[in-house]
Design a protein around this motif. Structure first.
Motif, short mmCIF file in Angstrom:
data_model
loop_
_atom_site.label_atom_id
_atom_site.label_comp_id
_atom_site.label_asym_id
_atom_site.label_seq_id
_atom_site.Cartn_x
_atom_site.Cartn_y
_atom_site.Cartn_z
N LYS A 140 0.74 -1.18 -0.02
CA LYS A 140 -0.09 0.02 -0.05
C LYS A 140 0.89 1.25 -0.02
CE LYS A 140 -3.88 2.13 2.29
NZ LYS A 140 -4.87 1.89 3.81
N LEU A 141 1.95 1.16 0.71
CA LEU A 141 2.82 2.50 0.67
C LEU A 141 3.68 2.36 -0.55
CD1 LEU A 141 4.60 4.40 2.27
CD2 LEU A 141 6.27 2.59 2.84
N ALA A 142 3.81 1.47 -1.30
CA ALA A 142 4.51 1.51 -2.51
C ALA A 142 3.51 2.19 -3.60
CB ALA A 142 5.00 0.05 -3.15
N ALA A 143 2.15 1.86 -3.41
CA ALA A 143 1.18 2.12 -4.43
C ALA A 143 1.25 3.63 -4.38
CB ALA A 143 -0.04 1.64 -4.14
N THR A 144 1.47 4.28 -3.20
CA THR A 144 1.42 5.93 -3.09
C THR A 144 2.60 6.62 -3.90
OG1 THR A 144 2.72 5.82 -1.02
CG2 THR A 144 0.35 5.46 -0.59
N ILE A 145 3.59 5.87 -4.26
CA ILE A 145 4.84 6.46 -4.97
C ILE A 145 4.14 6.75 -6.33
CG2 ILE A 145 7.17 6.15 -5.74
CD1 ILE A 145 7.70 3.76 -3.58
N THR A 146 4.10 8.05 -6.77
CA THR A 146 3.81 8.42 -7.96
C THR A 146 4.86 8.98 -8.92
OG1 THR A 146 3.40 10.91 -7.05
CG2 THR A 146 1.41 9.23 -7.09
N GLN A 147 5.93 9.07 -8.26
CA GLN A 147 7.01 9.58 -9.12
C GLN A 147 8.46 9.08 -8.44
OE1 GLN A 147 6.84 11.46 -12.15
NE2 GLN A 147 8.90 10.64 -12.53
N VAL A 148 9.30 8.54 -9.21
CA VAL A 148 10.87 8.17 -8.84
C VAL A 148 11.69 9.00 -9.28
CG1 VAL A 148 12.28 6.46 -8.61
CG2 VAL A 148 10.00 5.49 -8.33
N ILE A 149 12.52 9.65 -8.55
CA ILE A 149 13.63 10.43 -9.38
C ILE A 149 14.75 10.12 -8.77
CG2 ILE A 149 14.63 12.80 -9.09
CD1 ILE A 149 12.00 13.93 -8.50
N ILE A 150 15.85 9.74 -9.89
CA ILE A 150 16.95 9.16 -9.69
C ILE A 150 17.94 10.36 -10.26
CG2 ILE A 150 18.67 7.30 -10.40
CD1 ILE A 150 16.12 5.62 -11.23
N ALA A 151 18.90 10.80 -9.08
CA ALA A 151 19.86 11.80 -9.32
C ALA A 151 21.08 11.75 -9.53
CB ALA A 151 19.42 12.88 -7.88
N GLY A 152 21.21 11.00 -10.47
CA GLY A 152 22.56 10.84 -11.15
C GLY A 152 23.68 9.76 -10.66
N ASN A 153 24.73 9.61 -11.20
CA ASN A 153 25.68 8.50 -10.82
C ASN A 153 25.18 7.17 -11.10
OD1 ASN A 153 27.69 10.41 -10.93
ND2 ASN A 153 27.92 10.54 -8.56
N CYS A 154 24.29 6.95 -12.05
CA CYS A 154 23.64 5.82 -12.01
C CYS A 154 24.63 4.67 -12.64
CB CYS A 154 22.55 5.77 -13.04
SG CYS A 154 21.34 7.16 -12.67
N VAL A 155 25.39 5.04 -13.74
CA VAL A 155 26.07 4.05 -14.48
C VAL A 155 27.47 4.19 -13.58
CG1 VAL A 155 27.51 3.64 -16.34
CG2 VAL A 155 25.19 4.41 -16.49
N ASP A 156 28.46 5.06 -13.02
CA ASP A 156 29.59 4.85 -12.55
C ASP A 156 29.47 5.91 -11.48
OD1 ASP A 156 32.02 4.24 -11.87
OD2 ASP A 156 32.77 4.78 -13.80
N GLY A 157 30.48 5.85 -10.26
CA GLY A 157 30.44 6.80 -9.15
C GLY A 157 31.86 7.35 -9.18
N ILE A 158 32.87 7.06 -9.73
CA ILE A 158 34.06 7.24 -9.94
C ILE A 158 34.78 7.54 -11.02
CG2 ILE A 158 34.70 6.30 -7.51
CD1 ILE A 158 36.04 3.88 -8.73
N THR A 159 36.10 8.31 -11.23
CA THR A 159 36.76 8.31 -12.56
C THR A 159 38.10 8.19 -12.13
OG1 THR A 159 37.00 9.80 -14.46
CG2 THR A 159 36.84 10.74 -12.42
N GLU A 160 38.86 8.18 -13.34
CA GLU A 160 40.29 7.81 -13.15
C GLU A 160 41.15 8.78 -14.09
OE1 GLU A 160 42.08 4.02 -12.89
OE2 GLU A 160 40.16 3.04 -12.90
#
Length: 454
Positions: A228-248
């Protein structure tokens, strides 16, 4: 066909608890329609001052009505050296430890090794105020260089010394934007946002946590209360660094060997991008999702970063429930104004400022008072060379203001001079914390939700 069975079950659960859709209105402020790289970066500071000058003058009149407002070029006309006057301009902070292209070139050629610094502040930092015509050095113990960063629009009260410096008696910033009455009176019942950042699929191999995340959003995890809690989620926002989180970084010395290593890293990035596309498509099947890029994602490096190209996420891009957003982003979700970034503006402020004990949330609130999303751009934060406008100047007071890819979750309610309330949220790095953030769009209450042991 087990996948189809699972999706059918998820749809039945969402129908059972009736997940409602919500309107998302992107203000489009950070989308670059026509790119031009033949302009000087000084133009963005002129545009910034022009956008905020009237606000600063009005605030100065309210605070110091008895003092005159002068241009920097008019200071020489003041007869009494002790007369307090007001000047308006953009702050420039001179820092010897700040990154320099000449220093970077020296390091690349291995002439002078440059130490890696997490903070560029020192006791030798100097503060200047500049307008469209000239610059003046600010002195005095009333202004602390550790609290100041380059790019702030500011009004200063003080007087000029014979040596050409300007003694600061007091100073003020634009303050938090006024809030429209319509955004204050809204009531969104049982509609919530789920905020997360830093999936870092290149380095986080804990697939169980990602499966729990997808199952929770789709309604496949937990009992009736959790679903029931999950059903109240109307929008998911993913704020970046999805693929990688570091660099060389790669130097000239041993470049052939490191270039081979770079090819391996590129292959890992491609595989992680496909993995992210698979994960995201599962979320998009049952819930609306917005994705913002960050500094380590396959997008342009300078801000504002533009949305992911559909070719990068071919499976997910087919869904109407998926929206590729810019970084930073501002728009309306339901009747709430939501704004935020994937973290670069706040991280850069923390590098150039000297208050090392300040939390990301405190600097996030400061950007509201400064009325600017990324004041250090383009000085130490790479940015597009805007000419007639500065889109990072805040024109609307957000109800929800977040920053992604931080070390830990934190939140507080900021209150402006006119009673404006803004919910500030620090979104933790998911690959390290395995934690997302729930936000109630009606009450603006927020709490973390964990999907594993960090």
């Amino acid at each position: 066909m087990p996948i189809i069975v699972i999706h059918d079950m998820a749809n039945q659960i969402m129908n059972k608890f009736n997940r409602e859709c919500i309107n998302v209105n992107d203000y489009g402020r950070f989308k670059i329609v026509q790119k031009s790289f033949d302009k000087q970066y000084s133009n963005i500071y002129n545009a910034r001052l022009k956008a905020l000058k009237d606000v600063l003058i009005e605030k100065a009149k309210q605070k110091w009505a008895s003092h005159k407002i002068l241009q920097l070029s008019e200071l020489s006309e003041v007869v009494d050296d002790n007369e307090l006057v007001l000047i308006v301009g953009i702050i420039y902070k001179h820092q010897e430890l700040k990154p320099s292209i000449l220093k970077e070139l020296s390091y690349e050629l291995q002439l002078i090794p440059q130490p890696v610094r997490s903070n560029y502040s020192s006791e030798k930092d100097q503060i200047f105020l500049e307008d469209e015509m000239m610059r003046i050095k600010l002195v005095g113990d009333r202004i602390d260089p550790k609290e100041i960063v380059t790019g702030l629009a500011c009004t200063v009260l003080g007087h000029q010394y014979d040596d050409g410096t300007f003694w600061v008696e007091e100073y003020c910033f634009p303050g938090i934007c006024p809030k429209a009455s319509s955004s204050i009176s809204v009531r969104n019942e049982k509609k919530q946002l789920l905020l997360l950042s830093g999936l870092n699929l290149c380095n986080d191999t804990n697939s169980i946590v990602h499966e729990l995340l997808v199952e929770f959003i789709s309604g496949m995890a937990g009992n009736d209360s959790t679903q029931k809690l999950a059903a109240t989620i109307t929008q998911v926002i993913i704020a970046g660094n999805c693929v990688d989180g570091i660099t060389e970084s790669y130097r000239n010395h041993g470049f052939v060997k490191e270039k081979n290593k770079m090819s391996v890293v590129a292959l890992e990035t491609i595989l992680a991008t496909h993995k992210f596309d698979d994960l995201l498509s599962q979320i998009a099947e049952t819930c609306c999702v917005m994705v913002m890029p960050a500094q380590f994602d396959p997008s342009n490096h300078s801000i504002p970063q533009q949305p992911f190209h559909p070719c990068i996420l071919p499976k997910t891009s087919r869904y109407k429930s998926f929206y590729a957003a810019t970084n930073p982003w501002i728009g309306k979700i339901g009747n709430r104004v939501v704004a935020g970034s994937s973290g670069q503006p706040i991280e850069d402020i923390m590098k150039v400022a000297g208050l090392v004990n300040y939390s990301p949330l405190e600097w996030l609130e400061r950007t509201l008072i400064w009325r600017h999303f990324a004041p250090t751009a383009p000085d130490t934060l790479p940015a597009y060379s805007y000419f007639n406008t500065d889109p990072f100047v805040m024109q609307d007071c957000p109800d929800i203001y977040f920053v992604g890819n931080m070390e830990k979750y934190a939140t507080e309610l900021a209150v402006g001079d006119e009673g404006q309330t803004v919910r500030l949220i620090s979104i933790p790095n998911f690959s390290q914390s395995h934690t997302a953030v729930m936000v109630d769009l009606e009450s603006l209450d927020t709490w973390p939700i964990s999907f594993g042991i960090s």
